[in-house]
Design a protein around this motif. Structure first.
Motif, PDB file in Angstrom:
ATOM      1  N   GLU A  30       0.656  -0.870  -0.056  1.00 17.09           N
ATOM      2  CA  GLU A  30      -0.331  -0.157  -0.052  1.00 17.09           C
ATOM      3  C   GLU A  30       0.828   1.694   0.375  1.00 17.09           C
ATOM      4  O   GLU A  30       2.241   1.404   0.710  1.00 17.09           O
ATOM      5  CB  GLU A  30      -1.630  -0.117   1.673  1.00 17.09           C
TER       6      GLU A  30
ATOM      7  N   CYS B 108      -2.561   0.161  -4.646  1.00 13.12           N
ATOM      8  CA  CYS B 108      -2.310  -1.080  -3.277  1.00 13.12           C
ATOM      9  C   CYS B 108      -2.096  -1.828  -4.733  1.00 13.12           C
ATOM     10  O   CYS B 108      -2.573  -2.161  -5.252  1.00 13.12           O
ATOM     11  CB  CYS B 108      -3.022  -1.566  -2.284  1.00 13.12           C
TER      12      CYS B 108
ATOM     13  N   TRP C 244     -10.728  -2.687   1.220  1.00 16.54           N
ATOM     14  CA  TRP C 244      -9.944  -1.605   1.714  1.00 16.54           C
ATOM     15  C   TRP C 244     -10.636  -2.229   3.413  1.00 16.54           C
ATOM     16  O   TRP C 244     -12.219  -1.699   2.960  1.00 16.54           O
ATOM     17  CB  TRP C 244      -9.696  -0.775   1.239  1.00 16.54           C
TER      18      TRP C 244
ATOM     19  N   ARG D   5     -10.615  -1.303  -9.261  1.00 15.07           N
ATOM     20  CA  ARG D   5      -9.236  -1.477  -9.446  1.00 15.07           C
ATOM     21  C   ARG D   5      -8.341  -1.262 -11.157  1.00 15.07           C
ATOM     22  O   ARG D   5      -9.536  -1.389 -12.213  1.00 15.07           O
ATOM     23  CB  ARG D   5      -9.671  -3.500  -9.300  1.00 15.07           C
TER      24      ARG D   5
ATOM     25  N   CYS E  68      -5.358  -3.046   2.521  1.00 13.10           N
ATOM     26  CA  CYS E  68      -5.296  -4.244   1.466  1.00 13.10           C
ATOM     27  C   CYS E  68      -5.551  -5.418   1.548  1.00 13.10           C
ATOM     28  O   CYS E  68      -4.521  -5.676   2.327  1.00 13.10           O
ATOM     29  CB  CYS E  68      -4.126  -3.506   0.468  1.00 13.10           C
TER      30      CYS E  68
END
Length: 114
Positions: free
Chosen positions: A6, A22, A36, A71, A95
């Motif tokens: 992270e 992350c 998270w 993501r 993470c």
């Protein structure tokens, strides 16, 4: 080596923004549920946000409308965009990757204060 790293934490004033990152390695990132979590002193670790492999998301009620999880499978990275930060958001943010393995990062400190 299986790991999550992270970054992006720090000190910010109330109302400010931060973006946590992350970076994953050592496993097939795109197949994993990414989350998270955060933990404040004296409190249990709590889920903040999740993003499934297919892209669906889930948020804690306390951060809905202020935080956004995303993501990038090409970069093996999950993000947490945090806006309108409040002092109660102060915590260590972790993470997590979950499917065949349950993997945790080392955490990054977020402090919201004047």
């Amino acid at each position: 080596q299986v790991q999550l790293v992270e970054s992006g934490g720090g000190l910010v004033q109330p109302g400010g923004s931060l973006r946590l990152s992350c970076v994953a390695s050592g496993f097939t990132f795109e197949n994993y549920l990414m989350s998270w979590y955060r933990q404040s002193p004296g409190k249990e670790r709590e889920l903040v946000a999740q993003i499934a492999a297919a892209g669906s998301t889930k948020y804690a009620d306390s951060v809905k409308g202020r935080f956004t999880i995303s993501r990038d499978n090409a970069e093996n990275t999950v993000y947490l965009q945090m806006n309108s930060l409040k002092p109660e958001d102060t915590a260590v943010y972790y993470c997590n990757a979950l499917r065949f393995l349950n993997i945790w990062g080392q955490g990054t400190q977020v402090t919201v204060s004047l």
